[in-house]
Design a protein around this motif. Sequence first.
Motif, PDB file in Angstrom:
ATOM      1  N   PHE A 193      38.795  51.060  27.452  1.00 54.76           N
ATOM      2  CA  PHE A 193      38.251  52.081  28.333  1.00 54.76           C
ATOM      3  C   PHE A 193      39.265  52.481  29.384  1.00 54.76           C
ATOM      4  O   PHE A 193      39.072  52.273  30.578  1.00 54.76           O
ATOM      5  CB  PHE A 193      36.938  51.595  28.945  1.00 54.76           C
ATOM      6  N   TYR A 194      40.373  53.052  28.908  1.00 55.08           N
ATOM      7  CA  TYR A 194      41.407  53.590  29.781  1.00 55.08           C
ATOM      8  C   TYR A 194      42.321  54.470  28.931  1.00 55.08           C
ATOM      9  O   TYR A 194      42.340  54.372  27.699  1.00 55.08           O
ATOM     10  CB  TYR A 194      42.226  52.467  30.436  1.00 55.08           C
ATOM     11  N   LEU A 195      43.082  55.309  29.598  1.00 55.47           N
ATOM     12  CA  LEU A 195      44.098  56.146  28.942  1.00 55.47           C
ATOM     13  C   LEU A 195      45.275  56.272  29.884  1.00 55.47           C
ATOM     14  O   LEU A 195      45.086  56.219  31.103  1.00 55.47           O
ATOM     15  CB  LEU A 195      43.535  57.537  28.626  1.00 55.47           C
ATOM     16  N   PRO A 196      46.465  56.466  29.412  1.00 50.03           N
ATOM     17  CA  PRO A 196      46.855  56.401  28.012  1.00 50.03           C
ATOM     18  C   PRO A 196      47.025  54.955  27.559  1.00 50.03           C
ATOM     19  O   PRO A 196      47.251  54.058  28.369  1.00 50.03           O
ATOM     20  CB  PRO A 196      48.200  57.126  27.995  1.00 50.03           C
ATOM     21  N   ILE A 197      46.944  54.731  26.261  1.00 52.47           N
ATOM     22  CA  ILE A 197      47.185  53.411  25.674  1.00 52.47           C
ATOM     23  C   ILE A 197      48.674  53.323  25.363  1.00 52.47           C
ATOM     24  O   ILE A 197      49.240  54.210  24.732  1.00 52.47           O
ATOM     25  CB  ILE A 197      46.325  53.222  24.412  1.00 52.47           C
TER      26      ILE A 197
ATOM     27  N   GLY B 235      27.986  27.562  33.483  1.00 52.93           N
ATOM     28  CA  GLY B 235      28.176  27.024  34.829  1.00 52.93           C
ATOM     29  C   GLY B 235      29.626  27.002  35.293  1.00 52.93           C
ATOM     30  O   GLY B 235      29.946  26.358  36.286  1.00 52.93           O
ATOM     31  N   PHE B 236      30.502  27.730  34.611  1.00 52.89           N
ATOM     32  CA  PHE B 236      31.921  27.746  34.976  1.00 52.89           C
ATOM     33  C   PHE B 236      32.100  28.257  36.397  1.00 52.89           C
ATOM     34  O   PHE B 236      31.562  29.297  36.770  1.00 52.89           O
ATOM     35  CB  PHE B 236      32.703  28.648  34.007  1.00 52.89           C
ATOM     36  N   VAL B 237      32.848  27.510  37.183  1.00 55.30           N
ATOM     37  CA  VAL B 237      33.228  27.921  38.537  1.00 55.30           C
ATOM     38  C   VAL B 237      34.742  27.801  38.616  1.00 55.30           C
ATOM     39  O   VAL B 237      35.290  26.710  38.441  1.00 55.30           O
ATOM     40  CB  VAL B 237      32.556  27.045  39.614  1.00 55.30           C
ATOM     41  N   PRO B 238      35.452  28.901  38.825  1.00 51.86           N
ATOM     42  CA  PRO B 238      36.916  28.846  38.839  1.00 51.86           C
ATOM     43  C   PRO B 238      37.451  28.016  39.997  1.00 51.86           C
ATOM     44  O   PRO B 238      36.924  28.067  41.105  1.00 51.86           O
ATOM     45  CB  PRO B 238      37.337  30.304  38.963  1.00 51.86           C
ATOM     46  N   LYS B 239      38.510  27.256  39.710  1.00 50.71           N
ATOM     47  CA  LYS B 239      39.210  26.466  40.724  1.00 50.71           C
ATOM     48  C   LYS B 239      40.464  27.212  41.185  1.00 50.71           C
ATOM     49  O   LYS B 239      41.476  26.613  41.483  1.00 50.71           O
ATOM     50  CB  LYS B 239      39.607  25.106  40.142  1.00 50.71           C
ATOM     51  N   PHE B 240      40.362  28.531  41.182  1.00 51.29           N
ATOM     52  CA  PHE B 240      41.475  29.383  41.574  1.00 51.29           C
ATOM     53  C   PHE B 240      40.884  30.663  42.144  1.00 51.29           C
ATOM     54  O   PHE B 240      39.737  31.000  41.856  1.00 51.29           O
ATOM     55  CB  PHE B 240      42.401  29.674  40.388  1.00 51.29           C
ATOM     56  N   PRO B 241      41.642  31.379  42.960  1.00 52.16           N
ATOM     57  CA  PRO B 241      41.104  32.594  43.569  1.00 52.16           C
ATOM     58  C   PRO B 241      40.861  33.701  42.540  1.00 52.16           C
ATOM     59  O   PRO B 241      41.672  33.912  41.642  1.00 52.16           O
ATOM     60  CB  PRO B 241      42.165  33.021  44.579  1.00 52.16           C
ATOM     61  N   ILE B 242      39.735  34.377  42.705  1.00 54.17           N
ATOM     62  CA  ILE B 242      39.400  35.557  41.916  1.00 54.17           C
ATOM     63  C   ILE B 242      39.485  36.755  42.865  1.00 54.17           C
ATOM     64  O   ILE B 242      38.800  36.790  43.884  1.00 54.17           O
ATOM     65  CB  ILE B 242      37.984  35.467  41.309  1.00 54.17           C
ATOM     66  N   PHE B 243      40.326  37.703  42.531  1.00 54.00           N
ATOM     67  CA  PHE B 243      40.535  38.871  43.375  1.00 54.00           C
ATOM     68  C   PHE B 243      39.561  39.985  43.004  1.00 54.00           C
ATOM     69  O   PHE B 243      38.745  39.834  42.096  1.00 54.00           O
ATOM     70  CB  PHE B 243      41.988  39.347  43.245  1.00 54.00           C
ATOM     71  N   GLU B 244      39.644  41.106  43.686  1.00 58.16           N
ATOM     72  CA  GLU B 244      38.804  42.255  43.360  1.00 58.16           C
ATOM     73  C   GLU B 244      39.164  42.796  41.988  1.00 58.16           C
ATOM     74  O   GLU B 244      40.301  42.665  41.530  1.00 58.16           O
ATOM     75  CB  GLU B 244      38.974  43.355  44.409  1.00 58.16           C
ATOM     76  N   LYS B 245      38.187  43.424  41.363  1.00 64.03           N
ATOM     77  CA  LYS B 245      38.384  44.022  40.056  1.00 64.03           C
ATOM     78  C   LYS B 245      39.419  45.139  40.155  1.00 64.03           C
ATOM     79  O   LYS B 245      39.396  45.939  41.095  1.00 64.03           O
ATOM     80  CB  LYS B 245      37.044  44.571  39.554  1.00 64.03           C
ATOM     81  N   ILE B 246      40.331  45.172  39.179  1.00 65.34           N
ATOM     82  CA  ILE B 246      41.383  46.183  39.153  1.00 65.34           C
ATOM     83  C   ILE B 246      41.558  46.702  37.728  1.00 65.34           C
ATOM     84  O   ILE B 246      41.030  46.128  36.783  1.00 65.34           O
ATOM     85  CB  ILE B 246      42.734  45.633  39.668  1.00 65.34           C
ATOM     86  N   ASP B 247      42.323  47.775  37.601  1.00 71.77           N
ATOM     87  CA  ASP B 247      42.752  48.255  36.288  1.00 71.77           C
ATOM     88  C   ASP B 247      44.120  47.636  36.004  1.00 71.77           C
ATOM     89  O   ASP B 247      45.013  47.666  36.852  1.00 71.77           O
ATOM     90  CB  ASP B 247      42.878  49.777  36.265  1.00 71.77           C
ATOM     91  N   VAL B 248      44.279  47.099  34.801  1.00 72.54           N
ATOM     92  CA  VAL B 248      45.549  46.492  34.417  1.00 72.54           C
ATOM     93  C   VAL B 248      46.338  47.380  33.455  1.00 72.54           C
ATOM     94  O   VAL B 248      47.491  47.080  33.148  1.00 72.54           O
ATOM     95  CB  VAL B 248      45.346  45.087  33.815  1.00 72.54           C
ATOM     96  N   ASN B 249      45.705  48.459  32.973  1.00 68.07           N
ATOM     97  CA  ASN B 249      46.324  49.404  32.049  1.00 68.07           C
ATOM     98  C   ASN B 249      45.946  50.822  32.443  1.00 68.07           C
ATOM     99  O   ASN B 249      45.015  51.040  33.211  1.00 68.07           O
ATOM    100  CB  ASN B 249      45.832  49.160  30.610  1.00 68.07           C
TER     101      ASN B 249
ATOM    102  N   ASP C 149      46.306  55.056  33.481  1.00 73.49           N
ATOM    103  CA  ASP C 149      46.778  55.871  34.607  1.00 73.49           C
ATOM    104  C   ASP C 149      46.567  55.215  35.965  1.00 73.49           C
ATOM    105  O   ASP C 149      47.322  55.475  36.900  1.00 73.49           O
ATOM    106  CB  ASP C 149      46.082  57.238  34.606  1.00 73.49           C
ATOM    107  N   ASN C 150      45.539  54.388  36.100  1.00 77.49           N
ATOM    108  CA  ASN C 150      45.216  53.786  37.402  1.00 77.49           C
ATOM    109  C   ASN C 150      45.558  52.302  37.475  1.00 77.49           C
ATOM    110  O   ASN C 150      45.019  51.586  38.316  1.00 77.49           O
ATOM    111  CB  ASN C 150      43.734  53.993  37.711  1.00 77.49           C
ATOM    112  N   GLU C 151      46.463  51.838  36.604  1.00 83.22           N
ATOM    113  CA  GLU C 151      46.786  50.409  36.608  1.00 83.22           C
ATOM    114  C   GLU C 151      47.402  49.997  37.939  1.00 83.22           C
ATOM    115  O   GLU C 151      48.127  50.765  38.574  1.00 83.22           O
ATOM    116  CB  GLU C 151      47.700  50.043  35.445  1.00 83.22           C
ATOM    117  N   HIS C 152      47.070  48.769  38.328  1.00 87.45           N
ATOM    118  CA  HIS C 152      47.596  48.201  39.572  1.00 87.45           C
ATOM    119  C   HIS C 152      49.101  47.980  39.427  1.00 87.45           C
ATOM    120  O   HIS C 152      49.588  47.596  38.363  1.00 87.45           O
ATOM    121  CB  HIS C 152      46.879  46.883  39.864  1.00 87.45           C
ATOM    122  N   LYS C 153      49.846  48.199  40.498  1.00 86.90           N
ATOM    123  CA  LYS C 153      51.306  48.076  40.476  1.00 86.90           C
ATOM    124  C   LYS C 153      51.770  46.683  40.072  1.00 86.90           C
ATOM    125  O   LYS C 153      52.832  46.533  39.456  1.00 86.90           O
ATOM    126  CB  LYS C 153      51.889  48.455  41.838  1.00 86.90           C
ATOM    127  N   LEU C 154      50.984  45.652  40.393  1.00 84.60           N
ATOM    128  CA  LEU C 154      51.351  44.300  39.984  1.00 84.60           C
ATOM    129  C   LEU C 154      51.461  44.226  38.457  1.00 84.60           C
ATOM    130  O   LEU C 154      52.419  43.672  37.913  1.00 84.60           O
ATOM    131  CB  LEU C 154      50.322  43.281  40.485  1.00 84.60           C
TER     132      LEU C 154
END
Length: 147
Positions: free
Chosen positions: A89-93, A47-61, A63-68
Amino acid sequence: MNALSSKYAGQNFTILGFPCNQFNKQEPGANGTEIMNGITHVRPGFGFVPKFPIFEKIDVNGDNEHKLFTYLKRNCPPTKDAFDPVLLFYLPIRGSDVAWNWETFLVDENGRVIHRAAPATDPESLSADIDVALSKAKGNSQQTVVG
């Protein structure tokens, strides 16, 4: 993260959540309701409900990692020395990669990364760093946790 959100409510502090499906495909849902259902009922569930904003799904690593996350990783050392590529599930590591979901970055009011915590870190253990950052902040400055 909810405990931190509550603890620092009304102060110049914000938690931002960025879902990612690069770690053992643990976030397969589409943005919006599917991701929220996964968070509420699967991981962390109960039943967890975050008390903070959840943004759209992104890549964090990779070739397509988000600039942030390119910026965050460039400005703070990694939390892990080695990675198990079978679960990724991404490259390169790269050595600077986010190690897993819920890895956390603490960013000061000037956008400077001041702490990076491993995914299994108890969020409450970040309180000391958050307290120091808030005590250094002046006026309407904002501290942010990105995870």
